[in-house]
Design an enzyme around this catalytic site. Structure first.
Site, PDB file in Angstrom:
ATOM      1  CG  PHE A  79      -1.773  -1.253   1.301  1.00 52.03           C
ATOM      2  CD1 PHE A  79      -2.911  -1.408   0.534  1.00 52.03           C
ATOM      3  CD2 PHE A  79      -1.405  -2.295   2.144  1.00 52.03           C
ATOM      4  CE1 PHE A  79      -3.678  -2.569   0.599  1.00 52.03           C
ATOM      5  CE2 PHE A  79      -2.160  -3.457   2.224  1.00 52.03           C
ATOM      6  CZ  PHE A  79      -3.298  -3.596   1.445  1.00 52.03           C
ATOM      7  CB  ALA A  88     -11.907  19.635  -5.211  1.00 52.95           C
ATOM      8  CB  CYS A 127      -0.948   2.649  -8.537  1.00 53.05           C
ATOM      9  SG  CYS A 127       0.734   2.018  -8.342  1.00 53.05           S
TER      10      CYS A 127
END
Length: 446
Positions: free
Chosen positions: A162, A265, A273
């Site tokens: 991760f 945003a 990935c």
């Protein structure tokens, strides 16, 4: 962390040493193990054996150099050097998107099996870290059992990573969780030995079966992509109503069920990935007959690409409906700050679209210039932000480098043609820029 705290005599091979593999190899050496990395690219191999990473990642060069110099870490292109030497083989090769399809291309994973399987003559643990479609691990296992002299003595586990680009070293050494996809207590015990250092620091671990481990990474990236597209959809609503999407995200983020992370945003997600993993996840869902997953996630991906088009539309509006003869500066080429990765970069995509409309586009990025030139050779490139802004009719802030947030709008105003800035990352101080005489625009902010 105490340097060099080996938890046993395990020897570790890491196959594939680009982003994931380089971090994994350096991290395993830091945990105290002897490590050999396998890399077939000659240029990359030379860099690694000199203690240099094949890409920009903060903190990785010093860690590689430290353990190459100590003799704990080295790199080779010869699989024979690792076959019966290593107790654990980590597969860290890429799984890019297949050309002409959303599916993952498993050619590199299959190549590892081709090269390694015939050389394994004793029991060993092969651990996949590459992101793969669910079901891949069992196919890999079948091939190792059929093609290795060690046969069923080759055990397969899957341990998804991760790592966040720009945080890869810290995420390797201090992961926020570990997932062990295993089939036997022995495999679990071996992985606990490998990751003894972070486990001792309190890192939580989930022990599960192989398909669960394979789904975790794809599921995590699909969820993160959904979160990014969600806040960007709200940004469009904010534009239509006069709301402030940043304050909206702050308010939503206080809800512990939602959280503030990834609710920023901007021009959308990119990189090597998230986009390809989301599409591979959809492709696999289609193969499994779970059509609802595809419908839902397709819209997530579509929102992401609409965001890029929206920024181009705002650019056109700020240029006064003219393209030809206009100079546009793009600050940023990498898909995010802290990396030189330009794969599926929103910044470069937007720059390319603007150029196709007829504007002259000049790009500057602190780290990604060389990679950007290879991908978009027709754009203009500058050696600094100040140089890039010379005679600009519009400046676009598209990658969130701290250097760009530190720019002095008063100084910059003296070099541009027209002081107009589009802050697509919503991170600049709007009051400061407006006070300096700039027209400041940020999608989703009034």
């Amino acid at each position: 962390m105490t340097e060099g705290t080996p938890t046993g005599s395990l020897r570790i091979a890491v196959i594939g040493t680009n982003y994931l593999g380089a971090n994994t190899a350096a991290g395993m050496a830091e945990f105290g193990f002897d490590v050999i990395g396998v890399e077939i690219d000659e240029h990359r191999l030379k860099l690694l054996n000199d203690g240099k990473a094949p890409l920009y990642e903060p903190g990785l060069d010093p860690l590689l150099k430290k353990h190459v110099d100590s003799g704990r870490l080295r790199f080779t292109k010869d699989y024979r050097e690792i076959a019966d030497w290593a107790d654990v083989h980590f597969i860290c090769v890429g799984t890019p998107q297949t050309e002409g399809s959303d599916a993952a291309d498993l050619a590199q994973v299959n190549s590892v099996v081709d090269m390694l399987a015939p050389l394994l003559t004793r029991p060993t643990l092969v651990v996949g870290r590459s992101t793969v479609p669910v079901g891949t691990s069992k196919l890999v296992e079948q091939r190792f059992h059929a093609e290795s002299p060690a046969g069923a003595g080759v055990e397969i586990a899957w341990q998804p990573e991760f790592l966040r680009e720009a945080h890869g070293v810290d995420d390797t050494l201090h992961p926020d969780r570990l997932v062990f996809g295993v089939q036997t207590p022995e495999a679990e015990a071996t992985l606990r030995q490998v990751f003894a250092t972070p486990l001792a620091e309190g890192t939580p671990v989930v022990v599960c079966n192989l398909p669960t481990a394979e789904l975790v990474k794809g599921g995590a990236n699909a969820f993160l992509a959904t979160k990014i597209s969600f806040i960007n959809a709200l940004s469009e609503m904010a534009d239509a109503t006069g709301a402030d999407v940043t304050q909206l995200a702050d308010a939503l983020g206080f809800d512990k069920r939602i959280g503030r992370g990834m609710l920023n945003a901007g021009p959308g997600y990119g990189g090597g990935c998230l986009p390809k993993d989301l599409r591979a996840f959809m492709a696999r869902a289609g193969e499994l007959g779970v059509e609802e997953v595809i419908t839902f996630l397709r819209e997530v991906d579509d929102i992401n690409y609409r965001r890029r088009a929206r920024i181009v539309d705002v650019t056109h509006e700020l240029l006064g409906a003219a393209w030809v003869g206009r100079n546009v500066t793009v600050l940023g080429a990498a898909f995010k700050a802290g990396t030189d990765d330009v794969r599926d970069s929103p910044a470069l995509d937007i720059a390319g679209r603007i150029q196709l409309h007829g504007a002259t586009v000049t790009v500057y990025d602190p780290e990604a210039m060389e990679n950007a030139r290879r991908v978009r050779p027709t754009l203009r490139y500058a050696g600094s932000a100040l140089e890039a802004c010379e005679n600009a009719h519009l400046v676009l802030h598209l990658t969130e480098w701290p250097e760009f947030r530190a720019l002095d709008p008063v100084t910059l105003k003296d070099v541009v043609d027209t002081p107009v800035i589009l802050d697509a990352r919503l991170l600049l101080d709007s009051a400061q820029w407006r006070a300096a005489g700039w027209t400041y625009r940020a999608p989703g902010k009034p």
